[in-house]
Every structure is written in C-alpha cells, then in structure tokens.
Design a protein around this motif. Structure first.
Motif, PDB file in Angstrom:
ATOM      1  N   ARG A 127      -6.053   5.230  -9.591  1.00 16.12           N
ATOM      2  CA  ARG A 127      -5.469   6.522  -9.182  1.00 16.12           C
ATOM      3  C   ARG A 127      -4.060   5.774  -8.524  1.00 16.12           C
ATOM      4  N   VAL A 128      -2.891   6.610  -8.569  1.00 17.30           N
ATOM      5  CA  VAL A 128      -1.732   6.355  -8.098  1.00 17.30           C
ATOM      6  C   VAL A 128      -1.167   7.561  -7.348  1.00 17.30           C
ATOM      7  N   GLY A 129      -0.560   7.528  -6.230  1.00 14.91           N
ATOM      8  CA  GLY A 129      -0.035   8.621  -5.663  1.00 14.91           C
ATOM      9  C   GLY A 129      -0.884   9.100  -4.403  1.00 14.91           C
ATOM     10  N   ASP A 130      -0.666  10.350  -3.655  1.00 13.21           N
ATOM     11  CA  ASP A 130      -1.615  10.597  -2.791  1.00 13.21           C
ATOM     12  C   ASP A 130      -1.594   9.715  -1.669  1.00 13.21           C
ATOM     13  N   VAL A 131      -3.099   9.313  -1.184  1.00 16.53           N
ATOM     14  CA  VAL A 131      -3.029   8.579  -0.096  1.00 16.53           C
ATOM     15  C   VAL A 131      -3.049   7.032  -0.839  1.00 16.53           C
ATOM     16  N   GLN A 132      -3.317   6.819  -1.881  1.00 17.99           N
ATOM     17  CA  GLN A 132      -3.365   5.541  -2.563  1.00 17.99           C
ATOM     18  C   GLN A 132      -2.021   4.812  -2.606  1.00 17.99           C
ATOM     19  N   GLY A 133      -1.134   5.670  -2.899  1.00 20.40           N
ATOM     20  CA  GLY A 133       0.265   5.157  -3.231  1.00 20.40           C
ATOM     21  C   GLY A 133       0.158   4.402  -4.489  1.00 20.40           C
ATOM     22  N   LEU A 134       0.984   3.189  -4.383  1.00 17.33           N
ATOM     23  CA  LEU A 134       0.717   2.245  -5.302  1.00 17.33           C
ATOM     24  C   LEU A 134      -0.166   0.928  -5.120  1.00 17.33           C
ATOM     25  N   GLY A 135      -0.896   1.282  -3.771  1.00 14.60           N
ATOM     26  CA  GLY A 135      -1.447  -0.178  -3.257  1.00 14.60           C
ATOM     27  C   GLY A 135      -2.728  -0.418  -4.081  1.00 14.60           C
ATOM     28  N   ALA A 136      -3.730   0.643  -4.621  1.00 10.79           N
ATOM     29  CA  ALA A 136      -4.725   0.330  -5.353  1.00 10.79           C
ATOM     30  C   ALA A 136      -4.271  -0.072  -6.720  1.00 10.79           C
ATOM     31  N   LEU A 137      -3.238   0.383  -7.307  1.00  9.59           N
ATOM     32  CA  LEU A 137      -2.773  -0.366  -8.462  1.00  9.59           C
ATOM     33  C   LEU A 137      -2.452  -1.962  -8.304  1.00  9.59           C
ATOM     34  N   ALA A 138      -1.680  -2.282  -7.317  1.00 12.92           N
ATOM     35  CA  ALA A 138      -1.192  -3.570  -6.884  1.00 12.92           C
ATOM     36  C   ALA A 138      -2.402  -4.431  -6.781  1.00 12.92           C
ATOM     37  N   ALA A 139      -3.596  -3.831  -6.228  1.00 10.39           N
ATOM     38  CA  ALA A 139      -4.702  -4.802  -5.757  1.00 10.39           C
ATOM     39  C   ALA A 139      -5.333  -5.020  -7.216  1.00 10.39           C
ATOM     40  N   VAL A 140      -5.595  -3.944  -8.205  1.00  8.51           N
ATOM     41  CA  VAL A 140      -6.207  -4.214  -9.323  1.00  8.51           C
ATOM     42  C   VAL A 140      -5.258  -5.131 -10.344  1.00  8.51           C
ATOM     43  N   LEU A 141      -3.962  -5.107 -10.151  1.00 10.91           N
ATOM     44  CA  LEU A 141      -3.238  -6.051 -10.736  1.00 10.91           C
ATOM     45  C   LEU A 141      -3.324  -7.535 -10.114  1.00 10.91           C
ATOM     46  N   GLN A 142      -3.568  -7.789  -8.980  1.00 16.13           N
ATOM     47  CA  GLN A 142      -3.812  -9.074  -8.482  1.00 16.13           C
ATOM     48  C   GLN A 142      -4.944  -9.445  -8.934  1.00 16.13           C
ATOM     49  N   ALA A 143      -6.338  -8.451  -9.169  1.00 18.77           N
ATOM     50  CA  ALA A 143      -7.439  -9.047  -9.539  1.00 18.77           C
ATOM     51  C   ALA A 143      -7.409  -9.493 -11.161  1.00 18.77           C
ATOM     52  N   ARG A 144      -6.517  -8.767 -11.633  1.00 13.98           N
ATOM     53  CA  ARG A 144      -6.059  -9.221 -13.073  1.00 13.98           C
ATOM     54  C   ARG A 144      -5.727 -10.729 -13.315  1.00 13.98           C
ATOM     55  N   ARG A 145      -4.769 -10.966 -12.140  1.00 12.30           N
ATOM     56  CA  ARG A 145      -4.366 -12.049 -12.258  1.00 12.30           C
ATOM     57  C   ARG A 145      -5.390 -13.190 -12.050  1.00 12.30           C
ATOM     58  N   ALA A 146      -6.069 -12.728 -11.004  1.00 13.12           N
ATOM     59  CA  ALA A 146      -7.264 -13.750 -10.514  1.00 13.12           C
ATOM     60  C   ALA A 146      -8.287 -14.132 -11.842  1.00 13.12           C
ATOM     61  N   LEU A 147      -8.523 -12.953 -12.387  1.00 13.14           N
ATOM     62  CA  LEU A 147      -9.581 -13.107 -13.712  1.00 13.14           C
ATOM     63  C   LEU A 147      -8.870 -13.948 -15.013  1.00 13.14           C
TER      64      LEU A 147
END
Length: 418
Positions: A127-147
């Motif tokens: 999800r992007v927008g609302d209360v999440q903004g782009l924060g959740a996306l940035a966190a999942v992208l960071q998980a992608r790099r760690a994996l």
C-alpha cells in the motif's frame, strides 16, 4: 519441528580442488519417471544425465553434491500474489504497525517462509498513500535488498484513490513509488468512486514507465471487466487481475463471455485458492477451468499470510496447487503449472525446465510423483541461482508393532517411539 531456515549446501564429497560455483544434484526423480543427476553451474542447469553418469569418472571437480534420492525434482514455484507489508500481523496488539523497521522485519520473515516452501520469486503488493505514505514501500524495498541471493522480491505499488480531487495525491505518490523502485503498478479500482477512471490512471502510469499492471478486483461487474479488457488489450508487458472470486457467481453465459474478452485482451488471472486477501472478502477462487478453457493464462497465489484477513494463511504455493487439484478439478500437472510456469510468466521470469540451459531455479520434494508431492510435501530442498538456499526436513516415526514388521510398512527415521 521442521528446520526451514536457509542452510548452506553440504561439503563436497569428492576429493581434489572444487569449483565453488558448481553443484551436483544426485539421484533425483523427474515427473516422467527418470532418475537423474543434474549438474548446475553459473546459475543455470549445465547437464542432466542418468543417475551416476555425471559424477563418475569425470575430470571436473564439484563444489558440492546433494543426494536427492527419494525426491522429486521440479521447476521452483513462484508466488505471484503476496502482501508483504501486512504479513504476519494477525496477532499484533492494537493497530498494525507501519513503522519501517516493523514492515521490513515482517516482509523479510514472510519472504523467507515462502522461500522455505519453494518460492524463489515473490511479487508483493504494498500500500502507498494514506497513513503509510511511501514508508511501507521503502521498507519492503529494503527487505528486497537484504534478501538478494536468497530470493527475488518485486513490489506492486497500491494506491487507494486515484480519481477526483482526493486522487491527485494518490496519483503523484504512485509515480513517486515507481521512481523509488516499485516495478509494478496496481491497486483496487473497485474501492475508488470512479473504478474506470482508476484503471485509466494506472494504465497511463504503466505506459509512461513500461511497467506491468496488477489489479485487485472481485470481478463481479461484467460491464466493468469488459471496459478493463478493452483498455488493457494493447498494454505491454501486460495486465494481471486477481482474485476474481465473483466471476464464478455470474450466470454461466455471462462468465464465459467475460472470460473470452479477458483472453482476447491477453489479461492474466491470478486466483487465490485459499480465499481473498487484504480487504477483499474471503470468497471462493476464480473459475479456473472456465478461464483456462477460454484461453486465459491462470496462475495461482497464496494471498494473505497470517494477517487479519486470513490469520492462518501459509504462503505455500504447493498448498495452492493442492487446493486447485482437490477442490477445483485441475490435474496435478495443471495445478502445479499454475504455481510454477504460469506464476513465473506473470512475474516476467524466464521459463524453467529440468533441462540443460535453463535457469537453476528448482524445488526437490520428497515423493515419487507429483500427486504425492502435492499431498505430502513435507521435506523440501530449494535451489535459487544454482545453490541450495533452504531446506525443510520432516521425520515421521510410528510406534513399533507386529503389523508394521509383518507387512513391511514404510518407515522414516532412526530409533523408535517408546
């Protein structure tokens, strides 16, 4: 408890200097009944030969050998529909946390669970927008790099509203999400005041950036689906819809006509045999046999992984295939194709076969046939980019009895239960 943590491959059993990039899978059974050795190198399958033919008398040293006697060797499945930002949040106290560290931890753990089941590639809706903004996306992208090196993780940006005054911010955020690294654009047009306008906006952004589209819809409005198919027909690299559970509740002639329209437009459907996910009602899966008969590519995903919409979701592609075979009438081969070849095609990944020259993305499951593997897929060995990245081992024991000895019943494990 089964050990499903990623583990390094075993040490080489052959003497002499070893090529650390090579791997020899020994004694695996294929779906056509052959027992073979498979040599991997450089992330690809280098050779497939009869059991014992690749390791005996050769001059090449191998980095590792894995004994797959008793295992069925398959192309690895992929997970085309996950929700990484909400996974593993069902039992959280209070509202689900969208703090970046919490999202990254959940997304990483979820991907590792799915990897242990065999999914070497995952598409995560975020999800992007609302209360999440782009924060959740940035966190999942960071998980992608760690994996990286363990599993491939791609993201779908999902804004809530894209039309009217309220949708202006969502549209801007969708474009920012693509610039950040989201490789697919999507969302839930059914929740927008103007579903057709929502689809138009998503297709416009996808066309601008050359991105695939992956939309959530219950598919209960045939007129809306017809418009979507007409708009999506010329878009490349393609449009995917899921979970489409209401399509099977339409009158048969209406559902058949809609399936024909989706097929003509080249739209792929990802069904969720476990039920809906992330705000979509948990209902039956899409009518897979109807869609396949019309020529629609049908893949299968797991959907919710222990979040509020399904607190017992497993994130297991083989369970999705099992449900397709047991509940929806597909053959084991058709069901496994939905979570492997078709799922990989949804993700834009190359085809995998257990043949020389194909990517070394493989899953070994204990069993001697595909039907048995889907039924009792407890022990698994997962290969990604030519190396073992996860193992799950299960041992079953029975109490000693005269009947088991007399009848020669199968037994696993060492020692006895008291």
């Amino acid at each position: 408890m089964p050990d499903s943590q990623p583990q390094p491959p075993p040490p080489p059993s052959s003497p002499g200097p070893a090529d650390p990039s090579s791997l020899l899978l020994c004694g695996a059974r294929l779906t056509d009944g052959r027992t073979v050795d498979v040599r991997l190198g450089g992330g690809r399958i280098e050779a497939v030969g009869t059991a014992g033919s690749l390791g005996a008398g050769g001059t090449r040293a191998y980095g590792a050998r894995v004994d797959l006697g008793g295992y069925l060797l398959l192309p690895a499945p992929a997970e085309p529909h996950a929700h990484a930002d909400t996974a593993l949040s069902a039992h959280a106290v209070g509202p689900v946390s969208y703090e970046p560290q919490d999202v990254q931890r959940r997304a990483t753990e979820a991907a590792l669970l799915q990897l242990g089941h065999g999914a070497t590639a995952v598409r995560a809706h975020v999800r992007v927008g609302d209360v999440q903004g782009l924060g959740a996306l940035a966190a999942v992208l960071q998980a992608r790099r760690a994996l990286r090196g363990l599993a491939g993780l791609t993201t779908v940006a999902m804004p809530r509203v894209l039309t009217g005054v309220a949708g202006a911010d969502g549209l801007a955020m969708l474009r920012d999400a693509v610039k950040m690294g989201a490789s697919v654009v999507g969302g839930r047009p059914d929740l927008d005041p103007d579903p057709t306008g929502y689809v138009e906006a998503v297709l416009e952004v996808a066309s601008e950036h050359g991105c695939p589209v992956d939309l959530h819809t219950d598919a209960g409005d045939p007129a809306r689906l017809a418009r979507l198919a007409a708009m999506a027909g010329g878009l490349r690299p393609g449009v995917t819809l899921s979970p489409c559970g209401d399509l099977g509740r339409l009158p048969s002639e209406v559902a058949s006509r809609t399936a024909d329209q989706l097929a003509a437009a080249g739209v792929t459907v990802v069904c969720l045999p476990q039920g809906g996910c992330g705000g979509v009602d948990r209902r039956g899966a899409a009518p897979v046999r109807l869609l396949r008969a019309a020529g629609v590519r049908v893949a299968a995903g797991s959907g919710a992984l222990r979040d509020v919409s399904n607190p017992v979701g497993r994130g297991d592609p083989l369970e999705a295939a099992f449900l397709l075979a047991s509940r929806y009438g597909l053959s084991p081969e058709e069901a496994y194709d939905a979570v492997s070849s078709s799922a990989r095609a949804v993700l834009g990944l190359p085809e995998v076969r257990v043949e020389a020259g194909f990517p070394a993305e493989l899953l070994a499951v204990r069993g001697d046939g595909l039907a048995g593997a889907l039924s009792l897929a407890y022990s698994r060995v997962v290969v990604h980019r030519g190396r073992v990245v996860a193992r799950t081992s299960a041992v079953r024991e029975y109490c000693s009895s005269a009947a088991s000895v007399e009848l020669g019943l199968p037994r696993q494990g060492r020692g006895q239960l008291s």
